[in-house]
Design a protein around this motif. Structure first.
Motif, PDB file in Angstrom:
ATOM      1  N   GLU A  38       0.831  -1.198   0.000  1.00  0.00           N
ATOM      2  CA  GLU A  38       0.000   0.000   0.000  1.00  0.00           C
ATOM      3  C   GLU A  38       0.862   1.244   0.000  1.00  0.00           C
ATOM      4  OE1 GLU A  38      -3.679  -0.289   2.668  1.00  0.00           O
ATOM      5  OE2 GLU A  38      -2.162  -1.473   3.717  1.00  0.00           O
ATOM      6  N   VAL A  39       0.286   2.346  -0.498  1.00  0.00           N
ATOM      7  CA  VAL A  39       0.935   3.652  -0.413  1.00  0.00           C
ATOM      8  C   VAL A  39      -0.095   4.655   0.074  1.00  0.00           C
ATOM      9  CG1 VAL A  39       2.101   5.509  -1.659  1.00  0.00           C
ATOM     10  CG2 VAL A  39       2.524   3.140  -2.301  1.00  0.00           C
ATOM     11  N   TRP A  40       0.317   5.437   1.086  1.00  0.00           N
ATOM     12  CA  TRP A  40      -0.514   6.530   1.601  1.00  0.00           C
ATOM     13  C   TRP A  40       0.235   7.825   1.357  1.00  0.00           C
ATOM     14  CZ3 TRP A  40      -0.049   3.114   6.353  1.00  0.00           C
ATOM     15  CH2 TRP A  40      -0.927   2.025   6.264  1.00  0.00           C
ATOM     16  N   GLU A  41      -0.412   8.765   0.714  1.00  0.00           N
ATOM     17  CA  GLU A  41       0.211  10.067   0.436  1.00  0.00           C
ATOM     18  C   GLU A  41      -0.345  11.114   1.389  1.00  0.00           C
ATOM     19  OE1 GLU A  41       1.033  11.617  -3.652  1.00  0.00           O
ATOM     20  OE2 GLU A  41      -0.465  13.100  -3.054  1.00  0.00           O
ATOM     21  N   TYR A  42       0.555  11.816   2.076  1.00  0.00           N
ATOM     22  CA  TYR A  42       0.189  12.862   3.031  1.00  0.00           C
ATOM     23  C   TYR A  42       0.576  14.204   2.432  1.00  0.00           C
ATOM     24  CZ  TYR A  42      -0.307   8.997   6.271  1.00  0.00           C
ATOM     25  OH  TYR A  42      -0.711   7.834   6.887  1.00  0.00           O
ATOM     26  N   THR A  43      -0.411  15.075   2.244  1.00  0.00           N
ATOM     27  CA  THR A  43      -0.170  16.388   1.654  1.00  0.00           C
ATOM     28  C   THR A  43      -0.329  17.478   2.712  1.00  0.00           C
ATOM     29  OG1 THR A  43      -2.492  16.556   0.989  1.00  0.00           O
ATOM     30  CG2 THR A  43      -0.953  15.649  -0.632  1.00  0.00           C
ATOM     31  N   ASP A  46       3.313  20.465   7.318  1.00  0.00           N
ATOM     32  CA  ASP A  46       4.123  21.618   7.725  1.00  0.00           C
ATOM     33  C   ASP A  46       5.019  21.234   8.898  1.00  0.00           C
ATOM     34  OD1 ASP A  46       2.820  23.168   5.825  1.00  0.00           O
ATOM     35  OD2 ASP A  46       1.385  23.986   7.251  1.00  0.00           O
ATOM     36  N   LEU A  47       6.293  21.566   8.773  1.00  0.00           N
ATOM     37  CA  LEU A  47       7.273  21.344   9.833  1.00  0.00           C
ATOM     38  C   LEU A  47       7.811  22.705  10.237  1.00  0.00           C
ATOM     39  CD1 LEU A  47       8.951  18.456   7.889  1.00  0.00           C
ATOM     40  CD2 LEU A  47       7.793  18.155  10.068  1.00  0.00           C
ATOM     41  N   TYR A  53       9.147  21.191  14.692  1.00  0.00           N
ATOM     42  CA  TYR A  53       9.697  20.651  13.444  1.00  0.00           C
ATOM     43  C   TYR A  53       9.500  19.137  13.371  1.00  0.00           C
ATOM     44  CZ  TYR A  53      11.776  25.272  13.185  1.00  0.00           C
ATOM     45  OH  TYR A  53      11.961  26.636  13.153  1.00  0.00           O
ATOM     46  N   SER A  54       8.352  18.690  13.863  1.00  0.00           N
ATOM     47  CA  SER A  54       8.047  17.267  13.902  1.00  0.00           C
ATOM     48  C   SER A  54       6.546  17.075  13.705  1.00  0.00           C
ATOM     49  CB  SER A  54       8.476  16.694  15.256  1.00  0.00           C
ATOM     50  OG  SER A  54       8.210  15.324  15.315  1.00  0.00           O
ATOM     51  N   VAL A  55       6.170  16.040  12.988  1.00  0.00           N
ATOM     52  CA  VAL A  55       4.757  15.774  12.744  1.00  0.00           C
ATOM     53  C   VAL A  55       4.522  14.264  12.688  1.00  0.00           C
ATOM     54  CG1 VAL A  55       4.947  15.851  10.211  1.00  0.00           C
ATOM     55  CG2 VAL A  55       2.791  16.445  11.291  1.00  0.00           C
ATOM     56  N   PHE A  56       3.340  13.841  13.139  1.00  0.00           N
ATOM     57  CA  PHE A  56       2.940  12.441  13.059  1.00  0.00           C
ATOM     58  C   PHE A  56       2.017  12.255  11.862  1.00  0.00           C
ATOM     59  CE2 PHE A  56       4.194  12.601  17.482  1.00  0.00           C
ATOM     60  CZ  PHE A  56       4.826  11.374  17.652  1.00  0.00           C
ATOM     61  N   LEU A  57       2.260  11.223  11.088  1.00  0.00           N
ATOM     62  CA  LEU A  57       1.387  10.843   9.983  1.00  0.00           C
ATOM     63  C   LEU A  57       0.626   9.608  10.433  1.00  0.00           C
ATOM     64  CD1 LEU A  57       4.006  11.131   7.063  1.00  0.00           C
ATOM     65  CD2 LEU A  57       2.488  12.919   7.963  1.00  0.00           C
ATOM     66  N   ASP A  58      -0.640   9.799  10.812  1.00  0.00           N
ATOM     67  CA  ASP A  58      -1.455   8.681  11.296  1.00  0.00           C
ATOM     68  C   ASP A  58      -1.841   7.782  10.130  1.00  0.00           C
ATOM     69  OD1 ASP A  58      -1.446   9.533  13.981  1.00  0.00           O
ATOM     70  OD2 ASP A  58      -3.060  10.959  13.563  1.00  0.00           O
ATOM     71  N   PHE A  59      -1.651   6.470  10.303  1.00  0.00           N
ATOM     72  CA  PHE A  59      -1.997   5.507   9.263  1.00  0.00           C
ATOM     73  C   PHE A  59      -3.507   5.301   9.219  1.00  0.00           C
ATOM     74  CE2 PHE A  59       2.328   3.218   9.985  1.00  0.00           C
ATOM     75  CZ  PHE A  59       2.986   4.264   9.365  1.00  0.00           C
ATOM     76  N   PRO A  60      -4.070   5.049   8.039  1.00  0.00           N
ATOM     77  CA  PRO A  60      -5.513   4.790   7.933  1.00  0.00           C
ATOM     78  C   PRO A  60      -5.945   3.535   8.682  1.00  0.00           C
ATOM     79  CG  PRO A  60      -4.551   5.148   5.757  1.00  0.00           C
ATOM     80  CD  PRO A  60      -3.423   5.085   6.734  1.00  0.00           C
ATOM     81  N   SER A 173      -4.933  14.330   3.624  1.00  0.00           N
ATOM     82  CA  SER A 173      -4.518  15.710   3.854  1.00  0.00           C
ATOM     83  C   SER A 173      -4.295  15.911   5.342  1.00  0.00           C
ATOM     84  CB  SER A 173      -5.585  16.672   3.336  1.00  0.00           C
ATOM     85  OG  SER A 173      -5.152  18.010   3.510  1.00  0.00           O
ATOM     86  N   GLN A 174      -3.174  16.528   5.693  1.00  0.00           N
ATOM     87  CA  GLN A 174      -2.836  16.761   7.101  1.00  0.00           C
ATOM     88  C   GLN A 174      -3.638  17.902   7.675  1.00  0.00           C
ATOM     89  OE1 GLN A 174      -1.445  13.876   8.278  1.00  0.00           O
ATOM     90  NE2 GLN A 174      -0.369  15.187   9.667  1.00  0.00           N
TER      91      GLN A 174
END
Length: 174
Positions: A38-43, A46-47, A53-60, A173-174
């Motif tokens: 799978e591929v998840w794209e996060y748009t 912002d850091l 300067y850190s962000v979490f990308l939550d998985f679906p 989208s973040q």
């Protein structure tokens, strides 16, 4: 009496050993037909100083601990196509010292992206705002058996090898 007990024990052993589940794993022309990457794209990622300067990308959805997680950043785009760089990614000053870079770590629930460097406040906004990241999830069995056959630093090679189509990428989208 001993013969009856022996016969019953033998029948019991046969009936218990026949209760097995066998998983078949079909690979056709180098492509695993029952394992899906799978591929998840996060748009709009912002850091900045406000988020350290850190962000979490939550998985679906939750991944498995055996899965291979690869994180790529859209570094450039143009008529020749998109340029995706595998994290960690580091930029250096001319003298060879670290200027800034991106690192990541992940759990089964999310990936954390970190921007690190010398002068992050003075860093060009193009490297901090509206970033696009892609998280590629490769199931553990598939990734472990065929990992040597693909260059993971090349996003296009990974998507080709694991038969990931652009239309199947989940946009978040973040």
């Amino acid at each position: 009496m001993k013969k009856i007990t022996l016969i019953l024990a033998f029948i019991g052993m046969i009936s218990l050993t026949s209760c097995t589940v066998e998983e078949t794993h079909v690979v056709d022309n180098g492509y695993d037909n029952d394992t899906i990457s799978e591929v998840w794209e996060y748009t709009n990622v912002d850091l900045h100083s406000g988020n350290g300067y850190s962000v979490f990308l939550d998985f679906p959805h939750t991944t498995y601990t055996s899965d291979m997680i690869l994180v790529y950043r859209l570094a450039d785009y143009g008529s020749a196509g998109d340029v995706w760089k595998l994290l960690p990614e580091t930029y250096y000053f001319n003298d060879g010292t670290v200027d800034f870079g991106y690192s990541n770590d992940f759990t089964i629930y999310d990936a954390q992206i970190n921007l690190f460097g010398y002068d992050l406040a003075g860093l060009d906004n193009a490297f901090k705002f509206d970033q696009i990241f892609r998280v590629v999830v490769i199931p553990g069995y598939y990734g472990n058996k065929m990992a040597a056959a693909v260059d993971f630093s090349d996003y296009n090679a990974v998507t080709t090898f694991y038969n990931i189509k652009e239309k199947d990428i989940v946009k978040i989208s973040q």
